[in-house]
Design a protein around this motif. Structure first.
Motif, PDB file in Angstrom:
ATOM      1  N   GLN A 172       0.813  -1.215   0.000  1.00  0.00           N
ATOM      2  CA  GLN A 172       0.000   0.000   0.000  1.00  0.00           C
ATOM      3  C   GLN A 172       0.847   1.266   0.000  1.00  0.00           C
ATOM      4  OE1 GLN A 172      -0.354  -2.631   2.113  1.00  0.00           O
ATOM      5  NE2 GLN A 172      -2.431  -2.742   2.971  1.00  0.00           N
ATOM      6  N   ASN A 173       2.121   1.142   0.384  1.00  0.00           N
ATOM      7  CA  ASN A 173       3.008   2.297   0.407  1.00  0.00           C
ATOM      8  C   ASN A 173       3.685   2.542  -0.938  1.00  0.00           C
ATOM      9  OD1 ASN A 173       4.391  -0.136   0.716  1.00  0.00           O
ATOM     10  ND2 ASN A 173       6.101   0.802   1.808  1.00  0.00           N
ATOM     11  N   ARG A 174       3.291   1.807  -1.952  1.00  0.00           N
ATOM     12  CA  ARG A 174       3.869   1.953  -3.285  1.00  0.00           C
ATOM     13  C   ARG A 174       2.882   2.648  -4.227  1.00  0.00           C
ATOM     14  NH1 ARG A 174       9.432   0.817  -3.554  1.00  0.00           N
ATOM     15  NH2 ARG A 174       9.865  -0.739  -1.930  1.00  0.00           N
ATOM     16  N   PRO A 175       3.389   3.320  -5.256  1.00  0.00           N
ATOM     17  CA  PRO A 175       2.501   3.948  -6.235  1.00  0.00           C
ATOM     18  C   PRO A 175       1.629   2.912  -6.939  1.00  0.00           C
ATOM     19  CG  PRO A 175       4.761   4.755  -6.473  1.00  0.00           C
ATOM     20  CD  PRO A 175       4.819   3.596  -5.526  1.00  0.00           C
ATOM     21  N   ASP A 176       0.483   3.366  -7.444  1.00  0.00           N
ATOM     22  CA  ASP A 176      -0.458   2.452  -8.096  1.00  0.00           C
ATOM     23  C   ASP A 176       0.191   1.647  -9.210  1.00  0.00           C
ATOM     24  OD1 ASP A 176      -2.412   3.310  -6.408  1.00  0.00           O
ATOM     25  OD2 ASP A 176      -3.534   4.451  -7.897  1.00  0.00           O
ATOM     26  N   GLU A 177       1.041   2.301 -10.000  1.00  0.00           N
ATOM     27  CA  GLU A 177       1.633   1.598 -11.135  1.00  0.00           C
ATOM     28  C   GLU A 177       2.581   0.481 -10.683  1.00  0.00           C
ATOM     29  OE1 GLU A 177       3.881   5.576 -10.625  1.00  0.00           O
ATOM     30  OE2 GLU A 177       1.800   4.833 -10.565  1.00  0.00           O
ATOM     31  N   VAL A 178       3.246   0.681  -9.533  1.00  0.00           N
ATOM     32  CA  VAL A 178       4.121  -0.368  -9.003  1.00  0.00           C
ATOM     33  C   VAL A 178       3.279  -1.526  -8.483  1.00  0.00           C
ATOM     34  CG1 VAL A 178       5.824  -0.939  -7.219  1.00  0.00           C
ATOM     35  CG2 VAL A 178       5.994   1.229  -8.464  1.00  0.00           C
ATOM     36  N   VAL A 179       2.194  -1.202  -7.795  1.00  0.00           N
ATOM     37  CA  VAL A 179       1.298  -2.254  -7.302  1.00  0.00           C
ATOM     38  C   VAL A 179       0.768  -3.084  -8.462  1.00  0.00           C
ATOM     39  CG1 VAL A 179      -0.876  -2.727  -6.114  1.00  0.00           C
ATOM     40  CG2 VAL A 179       0.652  -0.948  -5.247  1.00  0.00           C
ATOM     41  N   GLU A 180       0.394  -2.414  -9.534  1.00  0.00           N
ATOM     42  CA  GLU A 180      -0.123  -3.133 -10.701  1.00  0.00           C
ATOM     43  C   GLU A 180       0.939  -4.041 -11.322  1.00  0.00           C
ATOM     44  OE1 GLU A 180      -1.521   0.098 -13.032  1.00  0.00           O
ATOM     45  OE2 GLU A 180      -3.226   0.508 -11.700  1.00  0.00           O
ATOM     46  N   THR A 181       2.184  -3.585 -11.317  1.00  0.00           N
ATOM     47  CA  THR A 181       3.279  -4.425 -11.820  1.00  0.00           C
ATOM     48  C   THR A 181       3.469  -5.658 -10.936  1.00  0.00           C
ATOM     49  OG1 THR A 181       4.433  -2.530 -12.786  1.00  0.00           O
ATOM     50  CG2 THR A 181       5.749  -4.486 -12.340  1.00  0.00           C
ATOM     51  N   ILE A 182       3.398  -5.452  -9.620  1.00  0.00           N
ATOM     52  CA  ILE A 182       3.553  -6.580  -8.696  1.00  0.00           C
ATOM     53  C   ILE A 182       2.423  -7.582  -8.880  1.00  0.00           C
ATOM     54  CG2 ILE A 182       3.580  -7.248  -6.260  1.00  0.00           C
ATOM     55  CD1 ILE A 182       4.837  -4.502  -5.669  1.00  0.00           C
ATOM     56  N   VAL A 183       1.200  -7.073  -8.989  1.00  0.00           N
ATOM     57  CA  VAL A 183       0.046  -7.957  -9.169  1.00  0.00           C
ATOM     58  C   VAL A 183       0.193  -8.769 -10.457  1.00  0.00           C
ATOM     59  CG1 VAL A 183      -2.433  -8.017  -9.649  1.00  0.00           C
ATOM     60  CG2 VAL A 183      -1.548  -6.576  -7.796  1.00  0.00           C
ATOM     61  N   ALA A 184       0.620  -8.101 -11.522  1.00  0.00           N
ATOM     62  CA  ALA A 184       0.806  -8.802 -12.789  1.00  0.00           C
ATOM     63  C   ALA A 184       1.883  -9.869 -12.672  1.00  0.00           C
ATOM     64  CB  ALA A 184       1.165  -7.799 -13.884  1.00  0.00           C
ATOM     65  N   GLY A 185       2.957  -9.554 -11.947  1.00  0.00           N
ATOM     66  CA  GLY A 185       4.034 -10.532 -11.759  1.00  0.00           C
ATOM     67  C   GLY A 185       3.583 -11.738 -10.957  1.00  0.00           C
ATOM     68  N   LEU A 186       2.782 -11.496  -9.930  1.00  0.00           N
ATOM     69  CA  LEU A 186       2.292 -12.602  -9.106  1.00  0.00           C
ATOM     70  C   LEU A 186       1.287 -13.467  -9.854  1.00  0.00           C
ATOM     71  CD1 LEU A 186       1.754 -10.659  -5.754  1.00  0.00           C
ATOM     72  CD2 LEU A 186       3.488 -12.408  -6.167  1.00  0.00           C
ATOM     73  N   ALA A 187       0.566 -12.863 -10.800  1.00  0.00           N
ATOM     74  CA  ALA A 187      -0.444 -13.602 -11.553  1.00  0.00           C
ATOM     75  C   ALA A 187       0.144 -14.358 -12.736  1.00  0.00           C
ATOM     76  CB  ALA A 187      -1.529 -12.639 -12.040  1.00  0.00           C
ATOM     77  N   ALA A 188       1.330 -13.972 -13.171  1.00  0.00           N
ATOM     78  CA  ALA A 188       1.934 -14.580 -14.356  1.00  0.00           C
ATOM     79  C   ALA A 188       2.642 -15.890 -14.012  1.00  0.00           C
ATOM     80  CB  ALA A 188       2.918 -13.603 -14.986  1.00  0.00           C
ATOM     81  N   ASP A 189       2.835 -16.727 -15.021  1.00  0.00           N
ATOM     82  CA  ASP A 189       3.632 -17.933 -14.841  1.00  0.00           C
ATOM     83  C   ASP A 189       5.070 -17.548 -14.535  1.00  0.00           C
ATOM     84  OD1 ASP A 189       1.486 -19.596 -15.320  1.00  0.00           O
ATOM     85  OD2 ASP A 189       1.887 -19.745 -17.473  1.00  0.00           O
ATOM     86  N   GLY A 190       5.703 -18.298 -13.661  1.00  0.00           N
ATOM     87  CA  GLY A 190       7.089 -18.008 -13.310  1.00  0.00           C
ATOM     88  C   GLY A 190       7.382 -18.423 -11.889  1.00  0.00           C
ATOM     89  N   PRO A 191       8.621 -18.170 -11.415  1.00  0.00           N
ATOM     90  CA  PRO A 191       9.030 -18.659 -10.099  1.00  0.00           C
ATOM     91  C   PRO A 191       8.296 -17.995  -8.941  1.00  0.00           C
ATOM     92  CG  PRO A 191      10.705 -17.200 -11.016  1.00  0.00           C
ATOM     93  CD  PRO A 191       9.717 -17.459 -12.111  1.00  0.00           C
ATOM     94  N   TYR A 192       7.700 -16.804  -9.172  1.00  0.00           N
ATOM     95  CA  TYR A 192       7.045 -16.083  -8.083  1.00  0.00           C
ATOM     96  C   TYR A 192       5.524 -16.074  -8.228  1.00  0.00           C
ATOM     97  CZ  TYR A 192      11.872 -14.535  -7.811  1.00  0.00           C
ATOM     98  OH  TYR A 192      13.231 -14.508  -7.742  1.00  0.00           O
TER      99      TYR A 192
END
Length: 216
Positions: A172-192
């Motif tokens: 929550q302490n990150r800008p919206d665009e960073v949060v969206e990047t994190i969400v996309a990374g967590l939803a994508a296939d990959g190690p994380y």
């Protein structure tokens, strides 16, 4: 758990959602011999809209914890996972761990054998009803004598917490665009990959946006 006002989770229905969806709990007591922890599932009490939970322990864990005589801390862990610094962009950054946790504490009330049987029945149904052909506690090949012997080896409890500490640390302490990047990374296939954590972050992000709109 150290609280941070930016990450505090105070909405009771939201806390109930976490407890309901993640019933595997850690039970912690401070005893004369030091700290002791056990692991059991808990359920929200039926017919109430607060954070009262019911559960059981196997004997002799009731004696080990001093169940009903001293404060019990119940820790429930919601979605959680590693956040790689690559999602923060090109600047200096270190990894972190996002999580949702709920701490409920108070002196539990011991249940009667009949109440304990009802809780055990609910607990089995809670998980078995996920299947198309649930095998419930009182169904054959079980019989009443078998179930009652099992109950006799457990002690049921009800805890209405006198202290609640819930934390939702979801960038929550990150800008919206960073949060969206994190969400996309967590939803994508990959190690994380961590879809459950991605969903929880989306939910928190929607709450933040709604709060900003209300404040305008």
């Amino acid at each position: 758990m150290r609280q941070n006002p930016s990450f505090a989770m105070t909405d009771v229905p939201e806390i109930r959602r976490i407890v309901h969806g993640h019933p595997w709990a850690t039970l912690v007591s401070a005893t004369d011999d030091g700290l002791v922890a056990s692991h059991y599932p808990v359920l929200l009490e039926e017919g109430r809209d607060d954070l009262t939970v019911v559960g059981h322990v196997g004997k002799p864990d009731d004696l080990v914890h001093g169940l009903g005589q001293r404060e019990l801390l119940i820790v429930l862990q919601g979605p959680h996972g590693y956040i790689t610094p690559r999602w923060y962009g090109e600047g200096k950054a270190v990894p972190t761990w996002n999580f949702v946790s709920v701490h409920l504490s108070g002196v539990p009330e011991l249940l009667s054998p009949q109440e304990n049987l009802a809780v055990l029945d609910r607990l089995v149904a809670h998980f078995e009803n996920l299947a198309e052909d649930p095998r419930l506690m009182w169904e054959r090949p079980n019989d009443a004598a078998f179930v009652e012997r099992l109950e006799a080896g457990t002690v049921g409890f009800r805890l209405t917490p006198t202290k609640v500490l819930a934390k939702r640390k979801l960038s929550q302490n990150r800008p919206d665009e960073v949060v969206e990047t994190i969400v996309a990374g967590l939803a994508a296939d990959g190690p994380y990959r961590n879809p459950a954590l991605a969903d929880e972050m989306r939910r928190a992000q929607e709450t933040r946006r709604a709060a900003r709109e209300t404040a305008r």
